[in-house]
Design an enzyme around this catalytic site. Structure first.
Site, mmCIF file in Angstrom:
data_model
loop_
_atom_site.group_PDB
_atom_site.id
_atom_site.type_symbol
_atom_site.label_atom_id
_atom_site.label_comp_id
_atom_site.label_asym_id
_atom_site.label_seq_id
_atom_site.Cartn_x
_atom_site.Cartn_y
_atom_site.Cartn_z
ATOM 1 N N THR A 143 40.120 40.189 46.885
ATOM 2 C CA THR A 143 40.928 39.915 46.972
ATOM 3 C C THR A 143 41.739 40.970 48.250
ATOM 4 O O THR A 143 42.051 40.974 49.133
ATOM 5 C CB THR A 143 41.888 39.478 46.021
ATOM 6 O OG1 THR A 143 41.354 38.340 45.478
ATOM 7 C CG2 THR A 143 42.994 38.737 46.779
ATOM 8 N N LYS A 159 34.169 32.565 35.457
ATOM 9 C CA LYS A 159 34.693 33.783 36.536
ATOM 10 C C LYS A 159 35.085 32.239 38.136
ATOM 11 O O LYS A 159 35.889 33.379 38.892
ATOM 12 C CB LYS A 159 33.572 34.188 37.544
ATOM 13 C CG LYS A 159 34.245 36.040 36.689
ATOM 14 C CD LYS A 159 33.582 37.338 36.980
ATOM 15 C CE LYS A 159 34.144 38.389 37.663
ATOM 16 N NZ LYS A 159 33.630 38.788 39.010
ATOM 17 N N ALA A 169 27.612 44.182 38.087
ATOM 18 C CA ALA A 169 27.077 45.693 38.336
ATOM 19 C C ALA A 169 27.046 46.088 36.680
ATOM 20 O O ALA A 169 27.259 46.630 35.832
ATOM 21 C CB ALA A 169 28.693 46.144 38.355
ATOM 22 N N PHE A 220 32.664 44.783 38.741
ATOM 23 C CA PHE A 220 33.247 44.947 37.585
ATOM 24 C C PHE A 220 34.082 46.393 37.631
ATOM 25 O O PHE A 220 34.481 46.950 39.135
ATOM 26 C CB PHE A 220 32.376 45.956 36.302
ATOM 27 C CG PHE A 220 31.493 44.050 36.072
ATOM 28 C CD1 PHE A 220 32.398 42.525 36.251
ATOM 29 C CD2 PHE A 220 30.589 43.925 35.996
ATOM 30 C CE1 PHE A 220 32.358 41.314 35.618
ATOM 31 C CE2 PHE A 220 29.933 42.520 36.173
ATOM 32 C CZ PHE A 220 30.756 41.197 35.685
ATOM 33 N N PHE A 250 52.140 40.181 41.042
ATOM 34 C CA PHE A 250 52.826 38.620 40.584
ATOM 35 C C PHE A 250 54.108 38.698 40.209
ATOM 36 O O PHE A 250 54.568 39.961 40.330
ATOM 37 C CB PHE A 250 51.637 38.930 38.919
ATOM 38 C CG PHE A 250 50.512 39.024 38.767
ATOM 39 C CD1 PHE A 250 49.500 37.616 38.666
ATOM 40 C CD2 PHE A 250 48.940 39.831 39.357
ATOM 41 C CE1 PHE A 250 48.050 37.084 38.641
ATOM 42 C CE2 PHE A 250 47.227 39.180 39.019
ATOM 43 C CZ PHE A 250 47.538 38.488 38.921
#
Length: 558
Positions: free
Chosen positions: A74, A106, A274, A302, A382
């Protein structure tokens, strides 16, 4: 109420991919179309832009992943959008998602919120068929191997030393260890066999590291599939499998191009995990993006202890690439989780837990700085974060010599990444220190493992199981001592024990086995309990995915 990722993606008004590509100087006849919104980039395009000056390379990585989520993809997409908003000609160069996590725990890997690439459903499902081609090539080699044994075994293959595994792009735990060849004599020789997930196949790694079709064929021919009764390696070339595998991969080797929600190009190609593979998109995709744009945003899977280390110690070592800046992604929630807060309490302000958990971020910053790279730390913001938490992290990381930015790209797309984009541009303009890899080519394989374990993970020592020690000695005698090592390790901890959060110290890394990926050009080191074929969780994401026959839309994909 927030819209879901798939609802946002399905409402997007996409442009024809020829128009997206055209803005970056790509002609229509340099594209191979897969409908209106997906295309492959041709070899002719690659040759035409080969003399172009390279753009600046930005690597996005993260702290160790937690159940709270970090949002690396993202951020990568949002940063691409933001740089374009600032007038910087920027492309994303990312990996293709695997069906395993898509239907597992995931979810997909197309970004999130208003920071996504589209068509999101296509990317997360079959896309342009690259993974199917890799799976087919892998399993063709397995079929040819067992057929050779059945048809007289001219190469004297020791069936107890067959190392090539079949693969499937799905989390299917029951296929980890199987017995094949049961039935009549014509049904083959009975032996134990195994499956890995497609993203762990050596062919995936080869596709992502090959520079062209000639290089791909050379690498395919060097794959070690078994050992004969004398203990000597048997290769795919010995089985005359190279040409047929290459035929299956003739389109898969070409990078794919799609678009972001804001109409910027994204080259998506290859997808090794990974934690069990090298975790980077293809060399061809990255290099082509650098020739087509002024800035390229790429990511490594990761945490930085896995994906970024392999991007630098494997991909950059083999290609001469180096990032001009590194972005480390974290969240307030993830840092508090590393500080011992339970998942259900992560929304509450807790500065003490933040202070305890930020040591995980510290280690990743130090590691990237030790490579000689300029670091930007970004928080995927957030609504539950507090100003006090943001200020603490900002002061802390700036004290370590890093740029800092809040990112609100999930909520606002490119506009929410302007602060981050400006800090990345600032980091790129800083003095570039010498690029220093973790180990040299001429070190022994065990010493390379110890270098990563002590320098990157923070281990005190490494313990090699007898099987691992014996195999590493054998690999060196076979002439592969100069290969880099690809660590297969849990992504959830800097150590090989996923329960050790934060910044564990004084631990011993446990290496249980190793094998050489001769075609890919690295040695895989298996640590702890890491598995190359994941399993599904108790409630898989697949439970919520459906196709609405009335609207013709997929639902529940995220």
């Amino acid at each position: 109420m927030f819209k879901s990722d798939i609802e946002i993606a399905q409402e997007a008004k996409m442009s024809h991919i020829r128009d997206i590509a055209g803005r970056f100087g790509i002609a229509e006849d340099e594209l191979e179309f897969y409908g209106k919104y997906k295309a492959k980039l041709t070899d002719e395009l690659e040759k035409r832009v080969a003399g172009n000056k390279d753009g600046k390379l930005i690597l996005v990585t993260a702290i160790n992943p937690t159940p709270a989520g970090e949002g690396k993809t993202t951020i990568s997409i949002g940063l691409t959008e933001a740089l374009n908003k600032l007038g910087k000609k920027t492309m994303a160069a990312l990996r293709e998602p695997s069906l395993g996590p898509c239907f597992g725990i995931k979810g997909g890997a197309a970004g999130g919120g208003y920071s996504q690439v589209v068509p999101m459903e296509d990317l997360n499902l079959h896309f342009t068929g690259d993974f199917h081609a890799i799976t087919s090539a892998n399993n063709l080699l397995a079929a040819l191997l067992d057929n050779h044994i059945q048809q007289g075994n001219e190469l004297q293959i020791d069936t107890r030393q067959v190392v090539w595994k079949r693969c499937l792009d799905m989390n299917d735990r029951v296929l980890r260890n199987i017995v094949i060849g049961l039935g009549a004599k014509a049904d083959g020789v009975v032996r134990e066999d195994h499956f890995v997930i497609t993203v762990a196949s050596e062919i995936m790694a080869i596709l992502c590291l090959a520079t062209d079709m000639a290089d791909l064929k050379k690498r395919l021919s060097e794959i070690i599939v078994a050992y004969n009764y004398a203990g000597e390696p048997v290769t795919a070339g010995d089985l005359h499998a190279t040409g047929a595998m290459a035929a299956l991969l003739k389109d898969a080797i070409k990078p794919n191009i799609i678009q972001t929600l804001e109409g910027n190009p994204a080259i998506i190609h290859g997808g090794p995990f990974a934690n069990i593979a090298h975790g980077c998109n293809s060399v061809r995709a990255t290099k082509m993006a650098l020739k087509l744009s002024d800035y390229v945003v790429t990511e490594a899977g990761f945490g930085a202890d896995l994906g970024a280390e392999k991007f630098l110690d494997i991909k950059c070592r083999k290609t001469g690439l180096r990032p001009d800046a590194v972005v480390i992604v974290a969240t307030v929630k993830a840092l508090k989780y590393n500080g011992g807060v339970k998942k259900e309490n992560l929304s509450e302000e807790n500065l003490e837990a933040l202070k305890a958990g930020i040591v995980n971020l510290d280690k990743h910053i130090e590691n990237m700085q030790n490579f000689g790279l300029n670091v930007v730390v970004t928080l995927n913001a957030f609504a539950t974060d507090t100003e006090a938490e943001h200020n603490f992290i900002k002061e802390h990381v700036e004290g370590m010599g890093c740029e800092f930015a809040l990112a609100r790209v999930w909520e606002k797309g490119g506009e929410g990444g302007i602060e981050l984009a400006n800090k990345v541009l600032k980091a790129i303009e800083k003095e570039q220190k010498p690029f220093t890899l973790t180990y040299s080519d001429d070190m022994g394989l065990k010493d390379k493992v110890k270098a990563i374990a002590t320098k990157i993970y923070g281990a005190k020592d490494v313990s090699f199981a007898p099987a691992a020690s014996k195999m590493l000695d054998k690999i060196e005698k076979m002439g592969f001592a100069n290969f880099p090592v690809c660590m297969a390790k849990t992504q959830y901890s800097l150590s090989d024990d996923q329960t050790k959060l934060g910044r564990p110290e004084g631990f011993t890394l446990n290496v249980r086995d190793a094998y050489v990926s001769a075609g890919a050009g690295f040695v895989v080191i298996l640590t702890g309990s890491i598995m190359t074929m994941p399993g599904l969780p108790k409630v898989p994401a697949a439970d919520n995915i459906d196709f609405d026959e009335t609207t013709g839309k997929i639902t529940g994909l995220f």
